[in-house]
Design a protein around this motif. Structure first.
Motif, short mmCIF file in Angstrom:
data_model
loop_
_atom_site.label_atom_id
_atom_site.label_comp_id
_atom_site.label_asym_id
_atom_site.label_seq_id
_atom_site.Cartn_x
_atom_site.Cartn_y
_atom_site.Cartn_z
N ILE A 30 0.98 -1.23 -0.01
CA ILE A 30 -0.04 -0.16 -0.05
C ILE A 30 0.80 1.24 -0.13
N GLY A 31 0.35 2.21 -0.68
CA GLY A 31 1.23 3.47 -0.91
C GLY A 31 0.26 4.82 -0.73
N TRP A 32 1.19 5.83 -1.04
CA TRP A 32 0.52 7.09 -1.30
C TRP A 32 1.10 7.65 -2.63
N PHE A 33 0.14 8.37 -3.32
CA PHE A 33 0.77 9.36 -4.50
C PHE A 33 -0.12 10.62 -4.42
N ARG A 34 0.36 11.62 -5.04
CA ARG A 34 -0.28 12.67 -5.23
C ARG A 34 -0.62 13.49 -6.49
N GLN A 35 -1.35 14.20 -6.70
CA GLN A 35 -1.67 15.08 -7.80
C GLN A 35 -1.99 16.51 -7.75
N ALA A 36 -0.94 17.11 -8.32
CA ALA A 36 -1.43 18.76 -8.42
C ALA A 36 -1.93 18.95 -9.48
N GLU A 42 2.13 11.30 -9.01
CA GLU A 42 3.42 11.47 -8.35
C GLU A 42 3.33 10.43 -7.22
N GLY A 43 4.02 8.98 -7.50
CA GLY A 43 4.41 8.49 -6.46
C GLY A 43 5.05 8.97 -5.19
N LEU A 44 4.71 8.54 -4.03
CA LEU A 44 5.55 9.26 -3.05
C LEU A 44 6.22 8.22 -2.08
N ALA A 45 5.27 7.34 -1.83
CA ALA A 45 5.74 6.27 -0.81
C ALA A 45 5.00 4.87 -0.97
N CYS A 46 5.60 3.87 -0.66
CA CYS A 46 4.87 2.52 -0.48
C CYS A 46 5.53 1.65 0.55
N MET A 47 4.69 0.83 0.87
CA MET A 47 5.24 -0.12 2.05
C MET A 47 4.55 -1.53 1.68
N SER A 48 5.44 -2.58 2.23
CA SER A 48 4.76 -3.86 2.26
C SER A 48 4.63 -4.27 3.77
N ARG A 49 3.50 -4.73 3.94
CA ARG A 49 3.09 -5.00 5.43
C ARG A 49 3.78 -6.34 5.64
N GLY A 50 4.17 -7.19 4.65
CA GLY A 50 4.75 -8.33 5.03
C GLY A 50 5.91 -8.32 5.74
N ASP A 51 6.72 -7.49 5.11
CA ASP A 51 8.04 -7.36 5.83
C ASP A 51 8.49 -5.86 6.41
N SER A 53 9.08 -3.17 4.98
CA SER A 53 9.95 -2.23 4.16
C SER A 53 8.99 -1.44 3.53
N SER A 54 9.74 -0.10 3.32
CA SER A 54 9.21 1.10 2.53
C SER A 54 10.06 1.49 1.54
N ILE A 55 9.59 2.19 0.42
CA ILE A 55 10.48 2.72 -0.31
C ILE A 55 9.86 4.32 -0.66
N TYR A 56 10.62 5.10 -0.98
CA TYR A 56 10.20 6.71 -1.22
C TYR A 56 10.81 7.17 -2.31
N LYS A 57 10.08 8.26 -2.92
CA LYS A 57 10.55 8.85 -4.21
C LYS A 57 11.48 10.09 -3.61
N ASP A 58 12.29 10.46 -4.29
CA ASP A 58 13.36 11.43 -4.01
C ASP A 58 12.89 12.75 -3.27
N PRO A 59 11.82 13.32 -3.95
CA PRO A 59 11.38 14.73 -3.19
C PRO A 59 10.57 14.51 -1.78
N VAL A 60 10.42 13.41 -1.28
CA VAL A 60 9.98 13.21 -0.20
C VAL A 60 10.67 12.50 0.77
#
Length: 119
Positions: A30-36, A42-51, A53-60
């Motif tokens: 599950i993750g978050w994106f935004r739209q202006a 624009e994707g922002l962040a996403c995480m795996s509930r399994g382990d 872990s999470s990833i982020y895009k550079d602007p955030v």
């Protein structure tokens, strides 16, 4: 069917913080994106509930933190040091079928919550 409901948006001054919430169905990824206005999603962040872990895009990176409370099927986006360019509608999403976080392929999403940053 995946249902996602965001909340927590609002008006905030530059440098301020907000925490967005998303009620979901306990999806593995599950993750978050935004739209202006006038801009692409624009994707922002996403995480795996399994382990966890999470990833982020550079602007955030370093400013936003994605987390979850699996006892409540909630996902959060803590947003710190907000800037004018962070103004957008924010959506939580589940990646498309057979996709994981790294694909940044947005599947089901909620209706969004508006975040407005003012000087």
């Amino acid at each position: 069917q995946v249902q996602l409901v965001e909340s927590g948006g609002g008006l905030v001054q530059v440098g301020g913080s907000l925490r967005l919430s998303c009620a979901d169905s306990g999806s593995t990824f599950i993750g978050w994106f935004r739209q202006a206005p006038g801009k692409e999603r624009e994707g922002l962040a996403c995480m795996s509930r399994g382990d966890g872990s999470s990833i982020y895009k550079d602007p955030v990176k370093g400013r936003f933190i994605i987390s979850s409370d699996d006892t409540k099927n909630m996902v959060y986006l803590q947003m710190n040091n907000l800037q004018l360019e962070d103004t957008a509608i924010y959506y939580c999403y589940v990646p498309q079928y057979m996709s994981a976080c790294g694909s940044w392929r947005f599947g089901a999403r909620g209706e969004g919550t508006q975040v407005t940053v003012v000087s």
